[in-house]
Scaffold this motif. Structure first.
Motif, PDB file in Angstrom:
ATOM      1  N   THR A   1     -76.648 -19.861 -49.097  1.00  0.00           N
ATOM      2  CA  THR A   1     -76.914 -18.425 -49.032  1.00  0.00           C
ATOM      3  C   THR A   1     -77.943 -18.005 -50.076  1.00  0.00           C
ATOM      4  OG1 THR A   1     -74.604 -18.149 -48.406  1.00  0.00           O
ATOM      5  CG2 THR A   1     -75.788 -16.160 -49.047  1.00  0.00           C
ATOM      6  N   THR A   2     -77.783 -18.509 -51.286  1.00  0.00           N
ATOM      7  CA  THR A   2     -78.671 -18.105 -52.377  1.00  0.00           C
ATOM      8  C   THR A   2     -80.120 -18.429 -52.039  1.00  0.00           C
ATOM      9  OG1 THR A   2     -76.892 -18.465 -53.953  1.00  0.00           O
ATOM     10  CG2 THR A   2     -79.124 -18.422 -54.851  1.00  0.00           C
TER      11      THR A   2
ATOM     12  N   ASP B   1     -75.943 -10.759 -45.901  1.00  0.00           N
ATOM     13  CA  ASP B   1     -75.394 -11.888 -46.652  1.00  0.00           C
ATOM     14  C   ASP B   1     -74.037 -12.190 -46.012  1.00  0.00           C
ATOM     15  OD1 ASP B   1     -73.895 -13.416 -48.354  1.00  0.00           O
ATOM     16  OD2 ASP B   1     -74.249 -12.206 -50.142  1.00  0.00           O
TER      17      ASP B   1
ATOM     18  N   HIS C   1     -70.473 -24.534 -47.322  1.00  0.00           N
ATOM     19  CA  HIS C   1     -69.283 -24.947 -48.077  1.00  0.00           C
ATOM     20  C   HIS C   1     -68.138 -23.948 -48.004  1.00  0.00           C
ATOM     21  CE1 HIS C   1     -69.811 -22.349 -51.702  1.00  0.00           C
ATOM     22  NE2 HIS C   1     -71.082 -22.361 -51.330  1.00  0.00           N
ATOM     23  N   LYS C   2     -68.409 -22.733 -47.512  1.00  0.00           N
ATOM     24  CA  LYS C   2     -67.324 -21.760 -47.422  1.00  0.00           C
ATOM     25  C   LYS C   2     -66.606 -21.824 -46.068  1.00  0.00           C
ATOM     26  CE  LYS C   2     -69.544 -18.643 -50.708  1.00  0.00           C
ATOM     27  NZ  LYS C   2     -68.838 -18.724 -51.989  1.00  0.00           N
TER      28      LYS C   2
ATOM     29  N   SER D   1     -76.515 -13.102 -55.793  1.00  0.00           N
ATOM     30  CA  SER D   1     -77.538 -13.698 -54.915  1.00  0.00           C
ATOM     31  C   SER D   1     -78.185 -12.674 -53.994  1.00  0.00           C
ATOM     32  CB  SER D   1     -76.919 -14.802 -54.057  1.00  0.00           C
ATOM     33  OG  SER D   1     -76.406 -15.800 -54.884  1.00  0.00           O
TER      34      SER D   1
ATOM     35  N   ALA E   1     -72.154 -14.900 -46.422  1.00  0.00           N
ATOM     36  CA  ALA E   1     -71.421 -15.980 -47.103  1.00  0.00           C
ATOM     37  C   ALA E   1     -69.909 -15.843 -46.934  1.00  0.00           C
ATOM     38  CB  ALA E   1     -71.792 -16.005 -48.591  1.00  0.00           C
ATOM     39  N   GLN E   2     -69.392 -14.601 -47.061  1.00  0.00           N
ATOM     40  CA  GLN E   2     -67.935 -14.400 -46.939  1.00  0.00           C
ATOM     41  C   GLN E   2     -67.534 -13.949 -45.540  1.00  0.00           C
ATOM     42  OE1 GLN E   2     -65.890 -15.296 -49.239  1.00  0.00           O
ATOM     43  NE2 GLN E   2     -67.266 -15.478 -50.991  1.00  0.00           N
TER      44      GLN E   2
ATOM     45  N   ASN F   1     -67.217 -10.353 -51.709  1.00  0.00           N
ATOM     46  CA  ASN F   1     -66.448 -11.430 -52.335  1.00  0.00           C
ATOM     47  C   ASN F   1     -65.473 -10.955 -53.405  1.00  0.00           C
ATOM     48  OD1 ASN F   1     -68.878 -10.895 -53.891  1.00  0.00           O
ATOM     49  ND2 ASN F   1     -68.259 -12.594 -55.186  1.00  0.00           N
TER      50      ASN F   1
ATOM     51  N   HIS G   1     -73.003  -9.591 -54.291  1.00  0.00           N
ATOM     52  CA  HIS G   1     -73.039 -10.801 -55.112  1.00  0.00           C
ATOM     53  C   HIS G   1     -74.417 -10.903 -55.774  1.00  0.00           C
ATOM     54  CE1 HIS G   1     -73.305 -15.182 -55.833  1.00  0.00           C
ATOM     55  NE2 HIS G   1     -71.995 -15.204 -55.795  1.00  0.00           N
TER      56      HIS G   1
ATOM     57  N   SER H   1     -73.558 -20.030 -46.202  1.00  0.00           N
ATOM     58  CA  SER H   1     -73.420 -21.349 -46.828  1.00  0.00           C
ATOM     59  C   SER H   1     -72.403 -22.176 -46.067  1.00  0.00           C
ATOM     60  CB  SER H   1     -72.914 -21.208 -48.266  1.00  0.00           C
ATOM     61  OG  SER H   1     -73.776 -20.409 -49.025  1.00  0.00           O
TER      62      SER H   1
END
Ligand code: PLP
Length: 398
Positions: A83-84, A189, A214-215, A114, A191-192, A164, A112, A212
């Motif tokens: 994401t970043t 974003d 990894h989440k 990022s 990510a979450q 987040n 966040h 991302s």
């Protein structure tokens, strides 16, 4: 639910830090090991079978992501480190050339880092202004509040789909409808968001979106930048190098490849991309309905157990993900995390990279429990038992 899929859960550990990163199922670990063990050639370079297999697996993930997001074409899916990197590429590669002094970027105070710092850099570099959509009493974003701060200078709205710290879901579809009617770009974003809900970029009509791997049970160091094709065509690559160029002879004769390769310079995180594909298949095989029912029920249960504890102050009684942020009266959040760690319980404490949220919420640090579908009621009981004895916390926190 599905606990047997996660090798790490064989350890005597209670993992409540899923918003930081989720655990990895065996199928994802095996898929990555398979690449390194059996066909670890480079991508998009070789003229031999091993390399051809890499290309097939790598590009198969692109197809999986395209379908997962309901994007219109494969060119709209760019692999990044997460994401970043995706958000930095969007801010730097697309908006830096587009924005002019006094243009306005709309964020929220619960973003966040990022999704703040790349925009702050543009503000400093270009003289564009940063404004914030006010949050309501539950720290949610509403379309009405957004309308209050949009001006003729607003050019971009960049916000998390789910945050987040609070775990609140934003009305992205309504926001894009309104924004596009006012010629404003929308960056999400996700990510979450991706771990907790189906994201349909065509339906939401977002211009850019980042997430991302990894989440969502995938590997670290890999993520996705989605952009509408006609916009990505104008995104300047941050990185130039191998793989993404057609030919070059001199500075004025550099010819780049078409999308998506143009934005993926250098040897990519091949194992990561292949692992991400497996993670998406894994999440799809369970389904968001089951995932969310479990997370929602666990969260409800945890809230019901924490509420009667008088010295615990829950910041977000409402949430659309598995996040519960709280504080224990007169005890620093990191001390609580340290205390719980003595009992092999992993939680996050601090400001969770959302450093400007403290002004809105009025607290600087919190303890954050973030649940995912493989957590259990028994784990919650263990946590609550440890939090129910104030004297024990005070005695053992140092
Ligand atoms: C809302 C949000 N945005 C962005 C990020 C950054 O993700 P990554 O570190 O994977 O790039 C995170 C990570 O926690 C996040 O929660």
């Amino acid at each position: 639910m599905n606990r047997e899929d996660f090798p790490l859960l064989k350890q005597d550990i209670i993992y409540f830090d899923n918003s930081a990163t989720s655990l990895k199922p065996k199928c994802v670990i095996d898929k990555i090991a398979d690449y390194y063990t059996n066909y670890s050639a480079n991508a998009h370079r070789g003229d031999y079978d091993l390399s051809f297999k890499v290309d097939q697996e790598y590009e198969q993930t692109r197809t999986l992501v395209k379908d997962f997001l309901n994007a219109k074409s494969l060119e709209e899916i760019i692999f990044t480190s997460g994401t970043t990197e995706s958000l930095n590429m969007i801010a730097h590669g697309f908006f830096e050339d587009l924005l002019e002094p006094n243009d306005e970027i709309l964020l929220t105070t619960s973003e966040h880092a990022s999704n703040v710092l790349p925009w702050f850099r543009l503000a400093n570099k270009l003289g564009v202004k940063i404004n914030y959509i006010p949050l309501d009493d539950n720290y949610y974003v509403t379309l009405d509040n957004l309308k209050k701060v949009v001006t003729p200078q607003t050019k971009v709205i960049s916000l998390a789909g789910i945050t987040n710290v609070i775990g609140d879901k934003r009305p992205i579809k309504e926001i894009t409808e309104y924004a596009h009617a006012h010629n404003i770009f929308v960056v999400v974003d996700a990510a979450q968001m991706i771990p907790h809900m189906r994201v349909d970029v065509s339906d939401l009509d977002v211009d850019f979106l980042a997430f991302s791997g990894h989440k969502i049970c995938g590997p670290t160091g890999v993520g996705v930048l989605y952009g509408k094709k006609e916009l990505l065509e104008h995104l300047e690559p941050t990185n130039l190098g191998g793989g993404m160029n057609e030919s070059f002879d001199s500075p004025d004769q550099v010819y780049l490849k078409p999308l998506p390769t143009r934005l993926e310079a250098g040897t990519p995180n091949i194992a990561g991309v292949i692992g991400l594909g497996e993670a998406i298949k894994y999440i799809e095989s369970i389904g968001y309905t089951k995932i969310n029912d479990q997370v929602h029920n666990l969260r409800k249960y945890l809230i019901s157990k924490l509420l009667p504890i008088k010295y615990i102050d829950i910041i977000n009684l409402e949430s659309d993900s598995g996040i519960i942020a709280f504080n224990v009266s007169n005890i620093f959040s990191q001390d609580i995390a340290y205390y719980l760690n003595k009992y092999n319980i992993c939680v996050r404490a601090g400001n969770h990279c959302a450093k400007i949220l403290k002004n809105a919420v009025g607290v600087t640090n919190t303890v954050r429990i973030s649940l995912y579908f493989y957590n259990t009621y028994e784990e919650i009981d263990n946590l609550v038992e440890l939090l129910s004895d104030y004297d024990k916390i005070v005695k053992e926190m140092i």
